[in-house]
Motif scaffolding. Structure first.
Motif, short mmCIF file in Angstrom:
data_model
loop_
_atom_site.label_atom_id
_atom_site.label_comp_id
_atom_site.label_asym_id
_atom_site.label_seq_id
_atom_site.Cartn_x
_atom_site.Cartn_y
_atom_site.Cartn_z
N ILE A 54 0.87 -1.18 0.00
CA ILE A 54 0.00 0.00 0.00
C ILE A 54 0.91 1.23 0.00
O ILE A 54 1.89 1.28 0.74
CB ILE A 54 -0.92 0.04 1.24
CG1 ILE A 54 -1.90 -1.14 1.22
CG2 ILE A 54 -1.67 1.36 1.33
CD1 ILE A 54 -2.77 -1.25 2.47
N VAL A 55 0.55 2.22 -0.82
CA VAL A 55 1.25 3.50 -0.79
C VAL A 55 0.24 4.56 -0.34
O VAL A 55 -0.82 4.72 -0.96
CB VAL A 55 1.85 3.88 -2.16
CG1 VAL A 55 2.60 5.22 -2.06
CG2 VAL A 55 2.77 2.79 -2.67
N LEU A 56 0.57 5.25 0.73
CA LEU A 56 -0.27 6.31 1.28
C LEU A 56 0.25 7.64 0.72
O LEU A 56 1.42 7.97 0.90
CB LEU A 56 -0.19 6.30 2.80
CG LEU A 56 -0.43 4.93 3.47
CD1 LEU A 56 -0.14 5.00 4.95
CD2 LEU A 56 -1.85 4.46 3.21
N CYS A 57 -0.62 8.38 0.05
CA CYS A 57 -0.19 9.63 -0.58
C CYS A 57 -0.89 10.85 0.02
O CYS A 57 -2.04 10.76 0.47
CB CYS A 57 -0.48 9.59 -2.07
SG CYS A 57 0.54 8.42 -2.98
N GLY A 58 -0.16 11.97 -0.02
CA GLY A 58 -0.74 13.24 0.41
C GLY A 58 -1.11 13.24 1.87
O GLY A 58 -0.32 12.84 2.73
N ILE A 59 -2.36 13.63 2.15
CA ILE A 59 -2.82 13.78 3.54
C ILE A 59 -3.27 12.47 4.17
O ILE A 59 -3.70 12.46 5.32
CB ILE A 59 -3.98 14.80 3.63
CG1 ILE A 59 -5.22 14.27 2.88
CG2 ILE A 59 -3.55 16.18 3.14
CD1 ILE A 59 -6.51 15.00 3.22
N THR A 60 -3.19 11.37 3.43
CA THR A 60 -3.64 10.08 3.96
C THR A 60 -2.93 9.77 5.28
O THR A 60 -1.71 9.80 5.34
CB THR A 60 -3.38 8.94 2.95
OG1 THR A 60 -3.99 9.28 1.70
CG2 THR A 60 -3.92 7.62 3.45
N PRO A 61 -3.69 9.50 6.35
CA PRO A 61 -3.07 9.20 7.65
C PRO A 61 -2.20 7.95 7.58
O PRO A 61 -2.48 7.02 6.83
CB PRO A 61 -4.26 8.96 8.58
CG PRO A 61 -5.47 9.42 7.86
CD PRO A 61 -5.16 9.44 6.40
N SER A 82 4.27 2.40 2.37
CA SER A 82 5.15 3.57 2.37
C SER A 82 4.26 4.81 2.23
O SER A 82 3.06 4.71 1.96
CB SER A 82 6.16 3.50 1.22
OG SER A 82 5.50 3.53 -0.03
N HIS A 83 4.89 5.97 2.42
CA HIS A 83 4.17 7.23 2.26
C HIS A 83 4.93 8.12 1.28
O HIS A 83 6.17 8.14 1.28
CB HIS A 83 4.02 7.96 3.60
CG HIS A 83 3.35 9.29 3.44
ND1 HIS A 83 4.06 10.46 3.28
CD2 HIS A 83 2.04 9.63 3.37
CE1 HIS A 83 3.21 11.47 3.13
NE2 HIS A 83 1.98 10.99 3.19
N GLU A 84 4.19 8.82 0.46
CA GLU A 84 4.75 9.79 -0.48
C GLU A 84 3.80 10.98 -0.54
O GLU A 84 2.60 10.78 -0.70
CB GLU A 84 4.91 9.15 -1.87
CG GLU A 84 5.31 10.09 -2.97
CD GLU A 84 6.60 10.84 -2.70
OE1 GLU A 84 6.59 12.08 -2.76
OE2 GLU A 84 7.62 10.17 -2.42
N ASN A 85 4.34 12.18 -0.40
CA ASN A 85 3.48 13.36 -0.45
C ASN A 85 2.84 13.56 -1.81
O ASN A 85 1.67 13.92 -1.91
CB ASN A 85 4.27 14.62 -0.06
CG ASN A 85 4.49 14.71 1.43
OD1 ASN A 85 3.63 14.32 2.22
ND2 ASN A 85 5.64 15.21 1.82
N ASP A 86 3.59 13.35 -2.87
CA ASP A 86 3.15 13.68 -4.23
C ASP A 86 2.68 12.42 -4.97
O ASP A 86 3.47 11.51 -5.24
CB ASP A 86 4.32 14.34 -4.98
CG ASP A 86 3.94 14.88 -6.34
OD1 ASP A 86 3.01 14.35 -6.97
OD2 ASP A 86 4.61 15.84 -6.78
N ILE A 87 1.41 12.39 -5.36
CA ILE A 87 0.85 11.24 -6.06
C ILE A 87 1.58 10.96 -7.36
O ILE A 87 1.78 9.80 -7.74
CB ILE A 87 -0.68 11.43 -6.29
CG1 ILE A 87 -1.32 10.21 -6.96
CG2 ILE A 87 -0.97 12.66 -7.13
CD1 ILE A 87 -1.48 9.01 -6.10
N ASN A 88 2.02 12.01 -8.07
CA ASN A 88 2.69 11.78 -9.35
C ASN A 88 4.08 11.18 -9.18
O ASN A 88 4.54 10.44 -10.05
CB ASN A 88 2.73 13.06 -10.18
CG ASN A 88 1.38 13.32 -10.82
OD1 ASN A 88 0.72 12.40 -11.29
ND2 ASN A 88 0.96 14.58 -10.83
#
Length: 176
Positions: A54-61, A82-88
């Motif tokens: 699963i990749v959590l993007c942006g404001i996703t907790p 993992s987490h990434e701020n930018d969806i692109n």
């Protein structure tokens, strides 16, 4: 007489075994999801169907959080994420790894999930968007195809975690 199975009778694998077994070649991307319940429920479903990541993007907790854990029931420990701020950035990274990017969104060129042929030789990443706004507008041009789930009633959308469960099941059936 029918009886429910006890937990120990279900023969579930433990977290260490889960980490080592072959996963379904599917990544679930959560794009700006607000609800911690939706995040936790997505983790729990991803565990059930052996989803790759699963990749959590942006404001996703992000885990750890009590509200995510309540729905995930420990799946944040088994499912890679993992987490990434930018969806692109996420989309470009997944494309560079050979994933076909599929947006779960009602668009002018979306097709019904029931009409989409899932190719066992491919790897897929499905993007689930925000509860109100859907997938981020800036991501739309970078998505390979769009799918929607047929709905026959009066509502125009499903809850994110319900939609994710249906989509993960359809891909898991075809890719396992």
């Amino acid at each position: 007489m029918v009886q429910k199975l006890k937990l120990e009778e279900l023969n579930r694998i433990d977290v260490e075994t889960f980490k080592s077994v072959e996963k379904i070649p599917l990544v679930v991307v959560l794009d700006n999801i607000r609800s911690m319940h939706n995040v936790g429920a997505t983790f729990r479903t991803a565990d059930a169907f052996l989803i790759h990541k699963i990749v959590l993007c942006g404001i996703t907790p992000q885990p750890p959080h009590r509200e995510i854990h309540k729905a995930a029931l420990g799946a944040t420990e088994s499912v890679d994420w993992s987490h990434e701020n930018d969806i692109n950035v996420t989309i470009n990274d997944l494309k560079s790894q050979g994933f076909e990017i599929v947006g779960i969104e009602q668009t002018t060129n979306s097709q019904m999930i029931t009409d989409f042929t899932i190719d066992k030789t491919k790897k897929y990443a499905v993007i689930l968007g925000n509860e109100v706004e859907g997938i981020s507008d800036e991501a739309l041009p970078n998505i390979d195809s769009f799918l929607e789930i047929p709905q026959l009633g009066t509502k125009h959308s499903l809850n994110v975690s319900v939609c994710g469960g249906i989509v993960m099941w359809e891909f898991a059936k075809a890719l396992k």
